[in-house]
Design a protein around this motif. Structure first.
Motif, short mmCIF file in Angstrom:
data_model
loop_
_atom_site.label_atom_id
_atom_site.label_comp_id
_atom_site.label_asym_id
_atom_site.label_seq_id
_atom_site.Cartn_x
_atom_site.Cartn_y
_atom_site.Cartn_z
N GLY A 10 -8.41 -0.96 -8.79
CA GLY A 10 -8.63 -0.09 -9.93
C GLY A 10 -7.34 0.44 -10.51
O GLY A 10 -6.26 -0.07 -10.21
N LEU A 11 -7.49 1.48 -11.32
CA LEU A 11 -6.36 2.11 -11.99
C LEU A 11 -6.11 3.47 -11.36
O LEU A 11 -7.06 4.26 -11.18
N VAL A 12 -4.87 3.75 -11.05
CA VAL A 12 -4.52 5.03 -10.43
C VAL A 12 -3.15 5.46 -10.93
O VAL A 12 -2.32 4.62 -11.30
N GLN A 13 -2.92 6.75 -10.95
CA GLN A 13 -1.61 7.26 -11.34
C GLN A 13 -0.63 7.16 -10.18
O GLN A 13 -1.03 7.16 -9.01
N ALA A 14 0.64 7.10 -10.52
CA ALA A 14 1.67 7.07 -9.49
C ALA A 14 1.51 8.27 -8.56
O ALA A 14 1.23 9.39 -9.01
N GLY A 15 1.65 8.00 -7.27
CA GLY A 15 1.45 9.03 -6.27
C GLY A 15 0.04 9.09 -5.73
O GLY A 15 -0.22 9.77 -4.74
N GLY A 16 -0.86 8.38 -6.37
CA GLY A 16 -2.25 8.38 -5.94
C GLY A 16 -2.52 7.39 -4.83
O GLY A 16 -1.61 6.73 -4.31
N SER A 17 -3.80 7.26 -4.48
CA SER A 17 -4.22 6.40 -3.37
C SER A 17 -5.37 5.50 -3.79
O SER A 17 -6.17 5.85 -4.66
N LEU A 18 -5.44 4.36 -3.15
CA LEU A 18 -6.56 3.44 -3.29
C LEU A 18 -6.82 2.80 -1.93
O LEU A 18 -5.90 2.64 -1.13
N SER A 19 -8.07 2.41 -1.73
CA SER A 19 -8.43 1.70 -0.51
C SER A 19 -9.08 0.38 -0.88
O SER A 19 -10.03 0.35 -1.66
N LEU A 20 -8.57 -0.70 -0.33
CA LEU A 20 -9.12 -2.03 -0.55
C LEU A 20 -9.90 -2.47 0.69
O LEU A 20 -9.52 -2.13 1.82
N ARG A 38 -0.01 -9.88 -2.50
CA ARG A 38 -0.14 -9.42 -3.89
C ARG A 38 0.72 -10.29 -4.79
O ARG A 38 1.71 -10.88 -4.34
N GLN A 39 0.31 -10.34 -6.04
CA GLN A 39 1.06 -11.11 -7.02
C GLN A 39 1.12 -10.31 -8.31
O GLN A 39 0.09 -10.09 -8.97
N GLY A 40 2.32 -9.83 -8.62
CA GLY A 40 2.53 -9.09 -9.84
C GLY A 40 2.79 -10.02 -11.01
O GLY A 40 3.02 -11.22 -10.82
N ASP A 88 5.49 -0.17 -9.26
CA ASP A 88 5.86 -1.48 -8.74
C ASP A 88 4.78 -2.09 -7.84
O ASP A 88 4.85 -3.28 -7.52
N ASP A 89 3.81 -1.30 -7.43
CA ASP A 89 2.70 -1.82 -6.62
C ASP A 89 1.65 -2.51 -7.48
O ASP A 89 0.70 -3.10 -6.95
N THR A 90 1.78 -2.41 -8.79
CA THR A 90 0.82 -3.05 -9.69
C THR A 90 0.81 -4.56 -9.48
O THR A 90 1.85 -5.21 -9.55
N ALA A 91 -0.37 -5.09 -9.19
CA ALA A 91 -0.51 -6.52 -8.89
C ALA A 91 -1.97 -6.85 -8.66
O ALA A 91 -2.81 -5.95 -8.54
N VAL A 92 -2.24 -8.14 -8.59
CA VAL A 92 -3.53 -8.59 -8.07
C VAL A 92 -3.36 -8.72 -6.56
O VAL A 92 -2.43 -9.37 -6.08
N TYR A 93 -4.24 -8.08 -5.82
CA TYR A 93 -4.18 -8.08 -4.37
C TYR A 93 -5.21 -9.07 -3.81
O TYR A 93 -6.37 -9.07 -4.22
N TYR A 94 -4.75 -9.89 -2.88
CA TYR A 94 -5.59 -10.91 -2.27
C TYR A 94 -5.67 -10.70 -0.76
O TYR A 94 -4.65 -10.40 -0.12
N CYS A 95 -6.85 -10.90 -0.20
CA CYS A 95 -6.93 -10.95 1.24
C CYS A 95 -6.94 -12.42 1.68
O CYS A 95 -7.36 -13.30 0.92
N ALA A 96 -6.46 -12.65 2.88
CA ALA A 96 -6.33 -14.01 3.38
C ALA A 96 -6.50 -14.02 4.89
O ALA A 96 -6.30 -13.00 5.55
N ALA A 97 -6.84 -15.19 5.41
CA ALA A 97 -7.05 -15.31 6.84
C ALA A 97 -6.51 -16.64 7.34
O ALA A 97 -6.54 -17.65 6.63
N GLN A 117 -7.61 -6.38 -8.89
CA GLN A 117 -6.48 -5.82 -9.64
C GLN A 117 -6.23 -4.38 -9.23
O GLN A 117 -7.16 -3.56 -9.16
N VAL A 118 -4.96 -4.09 -8.98
CA VAL A 118 -4.51 -2.73 -8.74
C VAL A 118 -3.46 -2.41 -9.80
O VAL A 118 -2.47 -3.13 -9.92
N THR A 119 -3.70 -1.36 -10.55
CA THR A 119 -2.77 -0.95 -11.60
C THR A 119 -2.36 0.49 -11.36
O THR A 119 -3.21 1.37 -11.24
N VAL A 120 -1.05 0.70 -11.29
CA VAL A 120 -0.51 2.04 -11.06
C VAL A 120 0.26 2.46 -12.30
O VAL A 120 1.24 1.83 -12.67
N SER A 121 -0.19 3.53 -12.92
CA SER A 121 0.46 4.01 -14.13
C SER A 121 1.50 5.07 -13.78
O SER A 121 1.34 5.83 -12.82
#
Length: 122
Positions: A10-20, A38-40, A88-97, A117-121
Motif C-alpha cells: 500500500g501507500l504510507v508516509q515516510a516513517g510509517g509501517s506496513l506488514s506484508l 523487491r524491485q524498484g 527508497d523502500d518504494t518498490a514491488v515486493y515479492y515473496c519467494a521460496a 506494491q509498496v509506496t512510501v511518500s
C-alpha cells in the motif's frame, strides 16, 4: 499447483509501517528457505530478507534494524514487518521460496509470488 500470494502492500508516509504476508499453497514449505525481494523503478530485483526453516533470519544492510521477517509453518505463511519506512523502500515486493541453502540471488529461487506494491511518500 504451487502458489505464493502476497498481501499487505500500500501507500504510507515516510516513517510509517506496513506488514506484508505471503501465503503458500500447493505444498508444505516448512523446510524451505523463504525470502522477500523487491524491485524498484529502473532497478534490479534485490534481496530484502530471508528466513530459514529453523527461524534464522538474514537481512540486507539497507533494511537491517527496520524490517523483521518471520514465519508460521503451521499456517504455511511468512511475513515482513516494515517499520520506519523510507521513500527508497518504494518498490514491488515479492515473496519467494527455495529448497536448499541460504542464498540471496533471485535466480536461485524457483517459486515466486505475483508481487505487491509498496509506496512510501516523503
Amino acid at each position: 499447483q504451487v502458489q505464493l500470494v502476497e498481501s499487505g502492500g500500500g501507500l504510507v508516509q515516510a516513517g510509517g509501517s506496513l506488514s506484508l504476508s505471503c501465503a503458500a499453497s500447493g505444498r508444505t514449505f516448512s523446510s524451505y528457505f523463504m525470502a522477500w525481494f523487491r524491485q524498484g523503478p529502473g532497478k534490479e530485483r534485490e534481496f530484502v530478507a530471508g528466513v530459514t526453516s529453523s527461524g534464522n533470519s538474514y537481512y540486507a544492510d539497507s533494511v537491517k534494524g527496520r524490517f523483521t521477517i518471520s514465519r508460521d509453518n503451521g499456517k504455511n505463511t511468512f511475513y515482513l514487518q516494515m517499520n520506519n519506512l523510507k521513500p527508497d523502500d518504494t518498490a514491488v515486493y515479492y515473496c519467494a521460496a527455495r529448497l536448499g541453502i541460504v542464498v540471496r540471488n533471485p535466480n536461485n529461487f524457483g517459486y515466486w509470488g505475483q508481487g505487491t506494491q509498496v509506496t512510501v511518500s516523503s
